[in-house]
Enzyme design. Structure first.
Site, PDB file in Angstrom:
ATOM      1  N   ASP A  64      -8.001  14.705   8.611  1.00 23.75           N
ATOM      2  CA  ASP A  64      -7.607  13.467   9.280  1.00 23.75           C
ATOM      3  C   ASP A  64      -8.788  12.920  10.079  1.00 23.75           C
ATOM      4  O   ASP A  64      -9.246  13.541  11.035  1.00 23.75           O
ATOM      5  CB  ASP A  64      -6.413  13.753  10.196  1.00 23.75           C
ATOM      6  CG  ASP A  64      -6.081  12.600  11.123  1.00 23.75           C
ATOM      7  OD1 ASP A  64      -6.416  11.454  10.774  1.00 23.75           O
ATOM      8  OD2 ASP A  64      -5.476  12.857  12.177  1.00 23.75           O
ATOM      9  N   TYR A 119      -9.883  -3.765   9.140  1.00 22.26           N
ATOM     10  CA  TYR A 119      -8.556  -3.242   9.493  1.00 22.26           C
ATOM     11  C   TYR A 119      -8.654  -2.011  10.388  1.00 22.26           C
ATOM     12  O   TYR A 119      -8.022  -1.931  11.446  1.00 22.26           O
ATOM     13  CB  TYR A 119      -7.769  -2.896   8.225  1.00 22.26           C
ATOM     14  CG  TYR A 119      -6.370  -2.413   8.532  1.00 22.26           C
ATOM     15  CD1 TYR A 119      -5.325  -3.311   8.673  1.00 22.26           C
ATOM     16  CD2 TYR A 119      -6.100  -1.061   8.724  1.00 22.26           C
ATOM     17  CE1 TYR A 119      -4.040  -2.878   8.995  1.00 22.26           C
ATOM     18  CE2 TYR A 119      -4.828  -0.623   9.044  1.00 22.26           C
ATOM     19  CZ  TYR A 119      -3.796  -1.535   9.180  1.00 22.26           C
ATOM     20  OH  TYR A 119      -2.541  -1.111   9.511  1.00 22.26           O
ATOM     21  N   HIS A 120      -9.443  -1.050   9.975  1.00 24.99           N
ATOM     22  CA  HIS A 120      -9.493   0.217  10.684  1.00 24.99           C
ATOM     23  C   HIS A 120     -10.200   0.072  12.029  1.00 24.99           C
ATOM     24  O   HIS A 120     -10.009   0.898  12.919  1.00 24.99           O
ATOM     25  CB  HIS A 120     -10.182   1.268   9.818  1.00 24.99           C
ATOM     26  CG  HIS A 120      -9.533   1.413   8.473  1.00 24.99           C
ATOM     27  ND1 HIS A 120      -9.968   0.696   7.380  1.00 24.99           N
ATOM     28  CD2 HIS A 120      -8.457   2.129   8.064  1.00 24.99           C
ATOM     29  CE1 HIS A 120      -9.195   0.998   6.350  1.00 24.99           C
ATOM     30  NE2 HIS A 120      -8.276   1.852   6.729  1.00 24.99           N
ATOM     31  N   LYS A 147      -9.592  18.056  16.541  1.00 27.64           N
ATOM     32  CA  LYS A 147      -9.161  17.420  15.300  1.00 27.64           C
ATOM     33  C   LYS A 147      -9.242  18.458  14.189  1.00 27.64           C
ATOM     34  O   LYS A 147     -10.304  19.036  13.944  1.00 27.64           O
ATOM     35  CB  LYS A 147     -10.068  16.233  14.958  1.00 27.64           C
ATOM     36  CG  LYS A 147      -9.950  15.044  15.887  1.00 27.64           C
ATOM     37  CD  LYS A 147      -8.607  14.340  15.786  1.00 27.64           C
ATOM     38  CE  LYS A 147      -8.362  13.749  14.419  1.00 27.64           C
ATOM     39  NZ  LYS A 147      -7.077  13.018  14.351  1.00 27.64           N
ATOM     40  N   TYR A 199       0.848  -1.188   0.000  1.00 24.38           N
ATOM     41  CA  TYR A 199       0.000   0.000   0.000  1.00 24.38           C
ATOM     42  C   TYR A 199       0.884   1.238   0.000  1.00 24.38           C
ATOM     43  O   TYR A 199       1.708   1.413   0.897  1.00 24.38           O
ATOM     44  CB  TYR A 199      -0.866  -0.052   1.257  1.00 24.38           C
ATOM     45  CG  TYR A 199      -1.769   1.121   1.534  1.00 24.38           C
ATOM     46  CD1 TYR A 199      -2.782   1.476   0.645  1.00 24.38           C
ATOM     47  CD2 TYR A 199      -1.663   1.836   2.727  1.00 24.38           C
ATOM     48  CE1 TYR A 199      -3.640   2.519   0.931  1.00 24.38           C
ATOM     49  CE2 TYR A 199      -2.525   2.879   3.026  1.00 24.38           C
ATOM     50  CZ  TYR A 199      -3.508   3.219   2.124  1.00 24.38           C
ATOM     51  OH  TYR A 199      -4.365   4.254   2.413  1.00 24.38           O
ATOM     52  N   HIS A 246      -8.857   9.878  11.716  1.00 25.92           N
ATOM     53  CA  HIS A 246      -8.520   8.921  12.769  1.00 25.92           C
ATOM     54  C   HIS A 246      -8.669   9.586  14.135  1.00 25.92           C
ATOM     55  O   HIS A 246      -7.926  10.511  14.456  1.00 25.92           O
ATOM     56  CB  HIS A 246      -7.081   8.417  12.592  1.00 25.92           C
ATOM     57  CG  HIS A 246      -6.878   7.663  11.312  1.00 25.92           C
ATOM     58  ND1 HIS A 246      -6.536   8.286  10.135  1.00 25.92           N
ATOM     59  CD2 HIS A 246      -6.964   6.342  11.029  1.00 25.92           C
ATOM     60  CE1 HIS A 246      -6.421   7.378   9.178  1.00 25.92           C
ATOM     61  NE2 HIS A 246      -6.678   6.201   9.688  1.00 25.92           N
TER      62      HIS A 246
END
Length: 712
Positions: A591, A230-231, A587, A76, A593
């Site tokens: 982004d 995954y996340h 934040k 990736y 996350h």
């Protein structure tokens, strides 16, 4: 004479010097009790009859697995410009990589062109900037799309990105029916954890269904969705949660496709999955086995007749959150163990993280080590010589069953709410994952979960490593120039008409969104223009509510002396000043996350701080306005996508302009040590990198608040 379990218990009791053997049992975050010994009595009855290539595919979806063909090395990558990413891809393909997996920058993920004012700090960071078909053509220049499998990690802006990929293929001379690869196209997990959504859940699910429909009819070699756990693990989910919520997402997507009138077997064979592989070696391997087993059952229940429809095929990536800023060369070892777990679990393709990814974007040096990790596994370890080497392991077979059982209970809970879309709307998976993340961080802070080089065996002095820096101003200027050139040279009337048609498809609910977007991309509508047209048709962007969970740290640290000291200090401060020390956790940029932000907010609130959270994707001015309005003492910026050098100084400037230079600014997240001096000179009071202890951070922030109060 054959020995029995009773014989072993007697011997183990002697070795334990009077302690019960049961004291060696370990309770996992998933709620599974691990015993110190597994025997034939622990083997599930069905395990003895299972073979690779046959349902329920516990032992692999192909009869010969890697003995016949090894997994695909699919690294990736993507950064800066399409030109630089293209050069990087071509070099990696010459070095043994077999497939491409494209990382896009956050502006692209969120459906913004590079000239949009909200993305000034995000262009070319954490991925490649793609604004138009012209960028997509450059990205794959010299790479034959009729021969190369391409995976694209994209969700929110999936319609314009996939449309541009299709047109780039056509202009390279490759018909859409011959394109091979995968798009992530998994929007439900974005609402749960990663947050790079654009539209609300209902229109977002329509996008998923339209892509499944279009690819089933037009692109038979292309995987229409990569259903991603995954996340979830990266955001803090337990392995059982990752497994359950990923499969529950898959069930929801199957229903969405069926609602379009598609039969299960018309599309199910092109569904794929994406799992995270962390450091719990045997449980990660068991997770992939359990995933195949459960998906076979689920698809059988959906009425699938084709065996291909019942096979769970997956890409895996080693864990990013397991990597550490401290003693970073340890990450080479972590990634190797995680890669081996993925392979022993039977993945179809794999990405191995670079050792420097807890600090910055991978360098060419670190990416080569990551790729070679897979080549060594394939060519030097002998792993590929035997089909399913872990098959029949008492421990792994029992773990597979236990994980499957735990996950199934969670799936049933989601189904009882009406499926994953309803569960996401109610916030259940998100809150469960955030609680698990907070518990994990608390265990690390207390030293219960050992992280070598972080909370145990730490180096006294660490030299900074070389990192890759992206000049986002330079990248953005180049992207803006290319956008202007394209807009000046295109047929403005044809572009306007195509965008109007796309908006009508979005608003009416009739027609296929991807088909309409392909026509818009062909006449050089930009990514932002295509996204905006759908936004108008759908009635606006989605804005999520941010919440702070509470009680996790209080529960885990109830009897911890250090925790009580900090808690009492904060209480004393509040009593003296008539108010709690007040922190705004922020934040900024695109982004999405938010694991770190949520963990800090939870811990600080339990300790006694007053905590507010900004909305996601704020500008520095918006954060400053909120901080001033709330009269906070501290703004804590969470940064994981390399935008801090631009955004944080802007925030400090906005606070000064508002007459509130006294508000302390601290920063935490993925921040290279090379950036520390720049941030401190800009006015940042404290910097907390990956692996920072939450209690230490709370002490430091309180000291600044108390110091400021004494000086006022």
């Amino acid at each position: 004479m054959t020995k029995t379990i009773r014989d072993w218990l007697d011997l183990a009791s002697k070795d334990m010097k009077g302690k019960p053997v049961e004291s060696l049992n370990v309770e996992t975050p998933e709620g599974i009790t691990l015993k110190p010994l597994y025997t034939a009595d622990d083997l599930p009855a069905e395990a003895a009859g299972e073979l690779p290539g046959f349902a329920p595919y516990t032992r692999g979806v192909r009869s010969t697995m890697y003995a016949g063909q090894p997994w695909t090395i699919r690294q990736y990558a993507g950064f800066s410009t399409a030109e630089e990413s293209n050069a990087f891809y071509r070099k990696n393909l010459l070095g043994g990589q077999k497939g491409l997996s494209v990382a896009f920058d956050l502006a692209t993920h969120r459906g913004y062109d590079s000239d949009h004012p909200r993305v000034a700090g995000d262009v070319g960071k954490a991925g490649v900037a793609i604004d138009s078909v012209e960028d997509m053509k450059i990205l794959f220049d010299g790479i034959p799309l009729g021969e190369m499998s391409v995976s694209m990690t994209m969700n929110g802006a999936i319609i314009p990105v996939l449309a541009m990929f299709i047109v780039a293929g056509e202009e390279q001379g490759v018909a859409r029916k011959d394109l091979t690869g995968t798009v992530q196209n998994d929007i439900l997990k974005e609402f749960m954890v990663r947050n790079t959504y654009i539209y609300s859940p209902e229109p977002s699910m329509r996008i998923v269904a339209d892509i499944i429909e279009f690819t089933a009819e037009e692109m038979p070699k292309f995987n229409s969705i990569s259903i991603s756990g995954y996340h979830m693990q990266e955001a803090g989910a337990t392995l059982a949660q990752e497994l359950a919520y990923t499969l529950a997402d898959g069930m929801e997507y199957v229903r969405a496709a069926q609602a379009k009138g598609l039969s299960v077997d018309a599309f199910a064979g092109r569904l794929s999955f994406f799992f995270c592989i962390g450091m719990n070696f045997f449980m990660e391997a068991a997770k992939l086995r359990a995933a195949r087993q459960l998906w076979s059952k689920i698809m059988t229940d959906f009425g699938a007749q084709s065996e291909r429809s019942k096979m769970l095929r997956t890409h895996c990536q080693t864990s990013g959150v397991s990597l550490t800023e401290q003693d970073p060369y340890n990450n080479v070892v972590r990634t190797a163990f995680e890669a081996m777990a993925a392979v022993l679990g039977g993945t179809q393709s794999l990405h191995t993280n670079s050792f420097d990814e807890a600090i910055a974007l991978p360098t060419e040096f670190s990416a080569r080590i990551a790729r070679n990790t897979q080549l060594i596994l394939q060519h030097e370890t002998g792993i590929t010589k035997v089909v399913d080497p872990l098959g029949g392991s008492y421990y792994v077979e029992a773990l597979t069953r236990d994980l499957a059982d735990q996950a199934w209970e969670l799936i049933r809970e989601v189904e009882a709410l009406g499926g994953m879309t309803k569960a996401v709307e109610q916030g259940l998976p998100k809150m469960r994952i955030e609680e698990a993340a907070a518990r994990r961080q608390a265990r690390i802070d207390r030293g219960e979960d050992v992280i070598v080089g972080v909370n145990r065996f730490r180096l006294e002095d660490e030299a900074p490593i070389d990192i890759l820096n992206i000049d986002t101003d330079k990248v953005r200027a180049g992207q803006i120039a290319r956008l202007k050139k394209m807009r000046d040279s295109r047929d403005a009337g044809a572009c306007k008409a195509a965008l109007k048609a796309l908006e009508a498809v979005a608003a009416s609910g009739k027609g296929n969104l991807l088909a309409a977007a392909v026509e818009a991309a062909r006449v050089r509508a930009s990514l932002g223009e295509i996204s905006d047209a759908m936004e108008r048709g759908f009635g606006g962007r989605h804005h999520a509510l941010t919440k702070v969970i509470s009680g996790v740290y209080n529960e885990i640290y109830r009897d911890d002396p250090e925790y009580r000291v900090i808690h009492d200090k904060i209480a004393a401060y509040a009593a003296e000043h008539g108010k709690q020390p007040h922190v705004l956790v922020a934040k900024m940029g695109q982004d999405g996350h938010d694991r770190g932000a949520k963990v800090i907010a939870t811990a600080f609130a339990d300790l006694g701080f007053k905590v507010d959270l900004t909305d996601m994707f704020e500008t520095p001015q918006e954060v400053a306005d909120r901080a001033v309005a709330l009269k906070v003492d501290v703004v804590g910026v969470s940064s994981l996508a390399a935008g801090h050098n631009r955004l944080v100084p802007q925030l400090i400037g906005c606070l000064k302009d508002a007459g509130r230079a006294d508000i302390t600014v601290v920063v935490g997240g993925v921040i290279p040590e090379q950036d520390y001096n720049f941030l401190r000179e800009a006015g940042v009071a404290e910097i907390f990198g990956p692996g920072s202890n939450v209690l230490d951070a709370a002490n430091a922030v309180l000291a600044h608040v108390a110091g400021l109060k004494r000086n006022v």
